[in-house]
Each structure stands twice: as structure tokens, then as C-alpha cells.
Write an enzyme that holds these catalytic residues in place. Sequence first.
Site, PDB file in Angstrom:
ATOM      1  CB  ALA A  65      -0.885  -0.008   1.235  1.00 27.16           C
ATOM      2  N   GLY A 106       0.759  -5.101   1.040  1.00 29.92           N
ATOM      3  CA  GLY A 106      -0.370  -5.204   0.111  1.00 29.92           C
ATOM      4  C   GLY A 106       0.040  -5.776  -1.226  1.00 29.92           C
ATOM      5  CD  GLU A 109      -2.296  -7.810   2.789  1.00 32.99           C
ATOM      6  OE1 GLU A 109      -1.995  -6.619   2.553  1.00 32.99           O
ATOM      7  OE2 GLU A 109      -2.989  -8.150   3.753  1.00 32.99           O
ATOM      8  CD  GLU A 129       1.420  -5.653   5.655  1.00 32.42           C
ATOM      9  OE1 GLU A 129       2.273  -6.486   6.014  1.00 32.42           O
ATOM     10  OE2 GLU A 129       0.761  -5.755   4.611  1.00 32.42           O
TER      11      GLU A 129
HETATM   12  N1  T1G Z   1       4.538   3.197  -0.529  1.00 25.83           N
HETATM   13  C1  T1G Z   1       5.004   4.328  -1.100  1.00 25.83           C
HETATM   14  N2  T1G Z   1       6.311   4.592  -1.330  1.00 25.83           N
HETATM   15  C2  T1G Z   1       7.175   3.640  -0.964  1.00 25.83           C
HETATM   16  C3  T1G Z   1       6.772   2.420  -0.382  1.00 25.83           C
HETATM   17  C4  T1G Z   1       5.388   2.212  -0.162  1.00 25.83           C
HETATM   18  N3  T1G Z   1       4.915   1.095   0.360  1.00 25.83           N
HETATM   19  N4  T1G Z   1       7.895   1.710  -0.121  1.00 25.83           N
HETATM   20  C5  T1G Z   1       8.933   2.454  -0.532  1.00 25.83           C
HETATM   21  N5  T1G Z   1       8.516   3.607  -1.044  1.00 25.83           N
HETATM   22  C6  T1G Z   1       9.334   4.687  -1.588  1.00 25.83           C
HETATM   23  C7  T1G Z   1      10.224   5.286  -0.522  1.00 25.83           C
HETATM   24  O1  T1G Z   1       9.496   6.245   0.222  1.00 25.83           O
HETATM   25  C8  T1G Z   1      11.322   5.911  -1.370  1.00 25.83           C
HETATM   26  O2  T1G Z   1      10.772   7.099  -1.927  1.00 25.83           O
HETATM   27  C9  T1G Z   1      11.463   4.922  -2.523  1.00 25.83           C
HETATM   28  O3  T1G Z   1      10.242   4.151  -2.537  1.00 25.83           O
HETATM   29  C10 T1G Z   1      12.628   3.961  -2.318  1.00 25.83           C
HETATM   30  O4  T1G Z   1      12.456   3.380  -1.010  1.00 25.83           O
HETATM   31  C11 T1G Z   1      -2.969  -3.070   3.264  1.00 25.83           C
HETATM   32  C12 T1G Z   1      -1.490  -1.419   4.697  1.00 25.83           C
HETATM   33  C13 T1G Z   1      10.209  -1.497  -0.966  1.00 25.83           C
HETATM   34  C14 T1G Z   1      12.076  -2.736   0.196  1.00 25.83           C
HETATM   35  O5  T1G Z   1       6.168  -1.610   4.506  1.00 25.83           O
HETATM   36  O6  T1G Z   1      10.495  -1.842   2.701  1.00 25.83           O
HETATM   37  O7  T1G Z   1       0.796  -2.651   2.471  1.00 25.83           O
HETATM   38  O8  T1G Z   1      12.575   8.612  -1.054  1.00 25.83           O
HETATM   39  O9  T1G Z   1      14.728   4.006  -0.150  1.00 25.83           O
HETATM   40  O10 T1G Z   1      15.979   0.481  -0.052  1.00 25.83           O
HETATM   41  O11 T1G Z   1      -1.680  -4.735   4.263  1.00 25.83           O
HETATM   42  O12 T1G Z   1      11.101   0.813   0.578  1.00 25.83           O
HETATM   43  O13 T1G Z   1      12.653   7.779  -3.416  1.00 25.83           O
HETATM   44  O14 T1G Z   1      10.887   9.442  -2.715  1.00 25.83           O
HETATM   45  O15 T1G Z   1      13.335   2.183   0.957  1.00 25.83           O
HETATM   46  O16 T1G Z   1      15.248  -0.158  -2.423  1.00 25.83           O
HETATM   47  C15 T1G Z   1       3.753  -2.330   3.481  1.00 25.83           C
HETATM   48  C16 T1G Z   1       8.054  -0.487   2.746  1.00 25.83           C
HETATM   49  C17 T1G Z   1       2.986  -1.053   3.406  1.00 25.83           C
HETATM   50  C18 T1G Z   1       7.321  -1.770   2.436  1.00 25.83           C
HETATM   51  C19 T1G Z   1      12.550  -0.707  -1.190  1.00 25.83           C
HETATM   52  N6  T1G Z   1       4.972  -2.219   2.724  1.00 25.83           N
HETATM   53  N7  T1G Z   1       9.130  -0.252   1.822  1.00 25.83           N
HETATM   54  O17 T1G Z   1      13.719  -0.474  -0.445  1.00 25.83           O
HETATM   55  O18 T1G Z   1      14.332   1.835  -1.355  1.00 25.83           O
HETATM   56  S1  T1G Z   1       1.553  -1.145   4.409  1.00 25.83           S
HETATM   57  C20 T1G Z   1       6.114  -1.844   3.326  1.00 25.83           C
HETATM   58  C21 T1G Z   1      10.297  -0.945   1.924  1.00 25.83           C
HETATM   59  C22 T1G Z   1       0.525  -2.233   3.569  1.00 25.83           C
HETATM   60  C23 T1G Z   1      -1.564  -3.568   3.490  1.00 25.83           C
HETATM   61  C24 T1G Z   1      -0.732  -2.622   4.284  1.00 25.83           C
HETATM   62  C25 T1G Z   1      11.378  -0.497   0.997  1.00 25.83           C
HETATM   63  C26 T1G Z   1      11.537  -1.385  -0.249  1.00 25.83           C
HETATM   64  P1  T1G Z   1      11.795   8.311  -2.302  1.00 25.83           P
HETATM   65  P2  T1G Z   1      13.775   2.861  -0.276  1.00 25.83           P
HETATM   66  P3  T1G Z   1      14.928   0.384  -1.089  1.00 25.83           P
END
Ligand code: T1G
Length: 699
Positions: A65, A106, A109, A129
Site C-alpha cells: 500500500a 499489500g 496480498e 506491516e
Molecule cells: N509506498 C510508497 N512509497 C514507498 C513504499 C510504499 N509502500 N515503499 C517504498 N517507497 C518509496 C520510498 O518512500 C522511497 O521514496 C522509494 O520508494 C525507495 O524506497 C494493506 C497497509 C520497498 C524494500 O512496509 O520496505 O501494504 O525517497 O529508499 O531500499 O496490508 O522501501 O525515493 O521518494 O526504501 O530499495 C507495506 C516499505 C505497506 C514496504 C525498497 N509495505 N518499503 O527499499 O528503497 S503497508 C512496506 C520498503 C501495507 C496492506 C498494508 C522499501 C523497499 P523516495 P527505499 P529500497
Amino acid sequence: MSNQPSTQYEVRGAVAVVTLTNPPVNGLGHALRVGIVEGLDRALADPKVSALVITGTDRAFSGGADVREFGTPKSGWEPNLGNVIKAIEGSSKPVVAAIAGVALGGGLELALGAHFRVAKADAQLGLPEVKLGLLPGAGGTQRLPRLVGLETALNMIVSGAPVPAAKFAGTPLLDAIIDGDLVDGAVKFAEKVVADKAPLKRVRDLKVKQPNAEAFLQFARNTVGAVSKNFPAPLKCVEAVAASVGGSFDQGLKTERDLFLGLMQTPESRALRHIFQAERAASKISDVPEDTPVREIKSVGIIGAGTMGGGIAMSFINAGIPVVLLEAKQEALDKGLATIRKNYESSLKKGKITQAKLDERLALITPTLSYDGFKNVDLAIEAVFESIEVKETVFKTLDEVMKPGAILASNTSALNLDQIAAFTKRPQDVIGLHFFSPANVMRLLEVVRGAKTGKDVLATSMQLAKKIKKIAVVSGVCDGFIGNRIVARYGAAANEALNAGASPQQIDKALEKFGLAMGIYRMGDLAGLDIGYAGRKRRKEANPDAYIPIVADRLAEAGRFGQKTGAGFYKYEAGKRDPIPDPAVDQMITDFRKERGITPRKVSDEEIVERAIFAMVNEGARILEEGIAQRASDIDIVYLNGYGFPAHRGGPMLYADQVGLPNVIRALKRFAAEPGSDAKFWTPAPLLVKLAEEGKSFN
Ligand code: T1G
């Protein structure tokens, strides 16, 4: 971040392919969710299409998400992810998820809603999450256990750790590993499913296979509950997964949704989502474009092989960057090298590194007693004695010896970087790289920007910080930069509580109950009271009128330096670190109060915490006003990563937002009115007042 989130639609033979394209990681924002449903409907309506493949990019199927959407009003959420997944699962034509890169949260999912999943072997599948204080809120807690069993599902959901796709080969979670081109392989897989008239595998129709499920869940509740005292999410994850056993799928989904929405409101989740964004925002410098050319750093020269220099050296060699380590005397150099070797041998003993890795790292160090060793390094970092005279000698010599284009960095924790840069003919190449001890462990790096520091030098430093796994925060030039400047105020606030009537142990306990890793007086005894005393003595000699007497100076003058002398604010048994309250200290505090005409009063734990934390906040507001920090969340990052501020509170500035800025101001005014308080110190910063009046917050 993305500008045009969308999906691409193409048809290959009888298979439609929907490609998610919302760089950088296909965050499932509103536009993307709409695009997926449109692609599905288009494939369903096309009689020539018999199956659908959904895929992303090499880097990401989807990172989940869109974390930035969480704060937006609910209206921006439809179609919500659960409904998108339901549409996919309910499709009358087979849907295949083709995964490369990450499928997280997500994103995974979404893939679990497909009838089939194929992936590259090194794709990473995870439900992280919980690291945002949440739980999988789009069916992950109900579908994953149906595919891999309770134990594996619970481990993934409670840890949030990703798992390589290869580990799921041959399980119902993964139908095939694709070695060649992912989309070609997925299309072929889909064609075969159609040709074989394979039944559509709807995960919701499966049952969780787990013998003694209730006993296992009870065990999980006990173990998870024991380790997650500050965070509610892990235990809620267990409850959500428990709902996948026994009850109906739809009832399980409802339980998951209720628990997810409940967690979304918690301050702990707000804190963790704030930290996620803050860590990424910190790497951006408002007036330095992200495409600023950087200088190549192939080797680093470090001056000083003591605790700091040795720790800094390890930070670089751990990242595979060769280091030239300079000391003035052979004995000091040998001692420094021996300490580094000892550190790696201890890691070897703990199985953290191999012998080969130990040898490889030590081989990256070139010890030297002469500055000539720095002729070819691309960056020099000095970690010498904190005296401007010594820095002058060092920087003048570096300026002479080092090649044009090399970067000259100081690890100074408080001296004026502009003054240091002025010792050289190349102030544009001078920057502060303030590491925190132990430098090979602490993630925080304050990148101190001088008035003349070049933008490419800044960009180079921020990129290098990432390479050595540091979280870098840019600071302007002031006494103490961001972290130490705030800690000075925090210390002064604690001292006022001590003078007013609280004991060191009451203050430490109150701060540790709030969540700080260590109370301020225990921290002083650990770091050594002589260090702070030396700094205050220097400043007292330079400006006697500004000196404010504190108990710590009495202790230092009595030779009580803390753990290193067996006594400081506490006393310590030989070889032990457990702080023991010392009646002699209580007497010194009583005498100190008497001399200053203070009649001791009862000080509540709440007042102690408010004084300490709001002092940080007020100084943080001043730091923002002066442009020393770029943004409030940078101040939070400094405190979370350099000073043990509790993650479940998100940092001092976020904590102030959660308390409400008007309430912070009321408390500051109350303290200012207290007899014996430093009214100037407690005057609310103008920015704090302005934000409060406008009904705004720091973050
Ligand atoms: N949404 C939006 N932007 C995201 C994002 C996300 N989920 N994940 C990363 N970014 C952006 C980040 O802000 C940065 O932006 C760029 O991507 C590179 O990130 C319903 C509610 C994917 C492993 O928790 O673990 O799904 O600074 O520097 O080291 O159940 O980002 O370039 O403008 O970290 O290569 C669950 C979180 C969400 C994954 C990539 N997902 N992200 O790592 O790059 S909650 C997460 C990460 C959800 C559902 C629920 C890592 C990465 P900018 P980065 P990276």
C-alpha cells in the site's frame, strides 16, 4: 516519488498482461488500484482473452500500500485494496501474479488474491506491516496461513521479514519459479492452465492445515506478548491470524479489518509510519538536486586510531572501502589496529563473520605514520583531539598533501566547521562527518554543512552514508549541531528537576519509564562526567558570567567520573555496571541546594518527563527557526538513532505533535514561572508559538 502512477495493458495471444507502473516500487496508491480493476474488467470483457497475468518491474511487483496515502481522507481509498483483491479472486478467468523484485505488504496480498503465482527465485515475499505498527489489512492474515500453514505465516507476519520466493517452490503459495523472462514464462504458464482447464485456485476456499492450532496460538500469544511491550501490533497480528482458523473466511476478514483499523489509530503506528517517511526524507537536501554529480570515493584516509577513528575505519571497511589509518605514534597505531582486530575476532567467535571476511576486512587497512599516505585518498576524516588548534594543524597539512578534488572532513562534535574550512584553500571541499560512538555500530551520521561546502560534496557525503549503512542528517553549523545542542538543553532541564528536589534515580527511572534507553545520570556515569566537565570548564574560563553551576561539576571535582572511577552520580561495585544510589551524592545535592538557597520540593515523574522532553522540543523548534535542521522529522531521526529516544514515540518533535503544541507551550510557561527555573530557557520558541496559533504541528 512517482508522478504518473498507472498500469499498462497488452494482450499476448490469448493472455492479457497488466503491468503495474508506479515508480519506484509500485506503491498501490489509488490510481494504481483503479488501473488494476480496469485491466481486469477489460480482460474479462474480451472474448479473445482467456487468462490474465499481473506483473510489476524487475525491482518491485509492488512494495505494498502507498504509505503516503495513510494520512489521506477515507474517500481517497476506494477501491480499497481488499476490494481489488476480491475482484481478482472472483474473476471467472484465471489470474496469474508474476513476481520479480519485492512483493511486500499489500503487494503480496494482491498476489495471494490471484489464482496462481509464479516468481523469479530471488524475488522477496513479505508482510512487513508490523514494522509500521500495523498488520496485513488486505487479507494477508487469512490467506497466507491457508497457503503455508499457521507457523510459517505467523513467523512472517510477526517478524515482518521478507523470504526469498525460492523457499516456497513446491508449496501452494508458489506455482512455479521462472528462470528466463518472467512475463514470457508467466504467459506460457497461463496458457497451460487454460489448456489443462485447471480449476481456479481461490485461496479463500482452502482450509488452514495446522495440528493443535489452539495450543500453537496460545504459545504464540505468550512468546510474542513477552517481547512486544511497547508495541500493540505484534499481538494483534496473532489475533488476526487466529481468526483464520475455524471461523469462516469472511468472518476472518472482518476480524482482520477491525484489528487493522484499530492499529491505524494507535500512536505507536503513527510513530513508526512517521519514522519510515522521516528516514527517507532525511536523505534529501532541499537545494541539492537528486541528480547532482557525486565524486567517486575509492579510498578513505582516517586520522586517529582511537575509539572514534577505529570505529569510523570499521564503518568503511565493513562496506568494502579501503582505509588508510594514520596515527602520530607507532604505539597508538598498533593499539588501534589491535582493537579493530579484537572487534572482528569477537564477531568471528559469535559467528557473525567468517575468517575470510575478517581477513578481507583487515587487508583493507593501510596503517601509516605519515600524511604522505593520504596523497591518493579521495576523502580524509579527522578524529583527533577536540581543540581548534589541533584541527588547524591537521587541516593545513591535509590541504597541502591531498589531491585536488579530495574531500576533507572533520568528525568534530561541536567546533565551528566554517572556522576549520577557513584553515584550507579549499573550503568548498570541507564538510563535517560527525559519527556517534561506537562509530561502527551507531547508525546516525550528522553531515555538517559549512557555509562554503560544495553541493557535490554534500551529495557525495549523503550517498557515501548510505553505502556505509548510516542514516545521514544534514546539520548547519552551530554549537553542538542538532543532537548535542538538544542534549545540552535536555541535561539542563534534568538538572533543574534535580535542584528542585528530585533524586538522580527518580529522574533516571522516570525517563526510562517514558522509554529512553538510559536515564541521563546513568548515561553521564557511562560516558564519564569528566568529559562534560572539561567542556564546561573550558567555556567557564572563556565566559565566566555564562557559567551555571551544576552538581555534576561538584562530582567531577571530587574525582567522581562515573563508572570509570567506580563512582559518579551512583556508586558501582568493582567490575560491575549496576548503578547503586549513593547517600554521599544525596548529601552533595542537599549541600548544593542549600548553597543556592533552594528549598527542595516534591517533583512528580510527569514533571520530570515534561521538563526533559519539552526542553528538547523547544530547542528543536529553535534549531528549525535557525535553519540548522531542514525539517522537524530530521530532528526526530537524530534523536531516535543517536540518543536512544523510543521508537514507539516517533521522536521528540512527533511526540510534541501527539501531545498538542498548545499543551507543550502551557507546560513551558509553567516551568518558566517556577522559582529557580531559567525563564529565558523555558520561553517558548517563536516557531512553536506560531504553529500552535495556526493549529499546525511540526510534522
Ligand atoms: N509506498 C510508497 N512509497 C514507498 C513504499 C510504499 N509502500 N515503499 C517504498 N517507497 C518509496 C520510498 O518512500 C522511497 O521514496 C522509494 O520508494 C525507495 O524506497 C494493506 C497497509 C520497498 C524494500 O512496509 O520496505 O501494504 O525517497 O529508499 O531500499 O496490508 O522501501 O525515493 O521518494 O526504501 O530499495 C507495506 C516499505 C505497506 C514496504 C525498497 N509495505 N518499503 O527499499 O528503497 S503497508 C512496506 C520498503 C501495507 C496492506 C498494508 C522499501 C523497499 P523516495 P527505499 P529500497
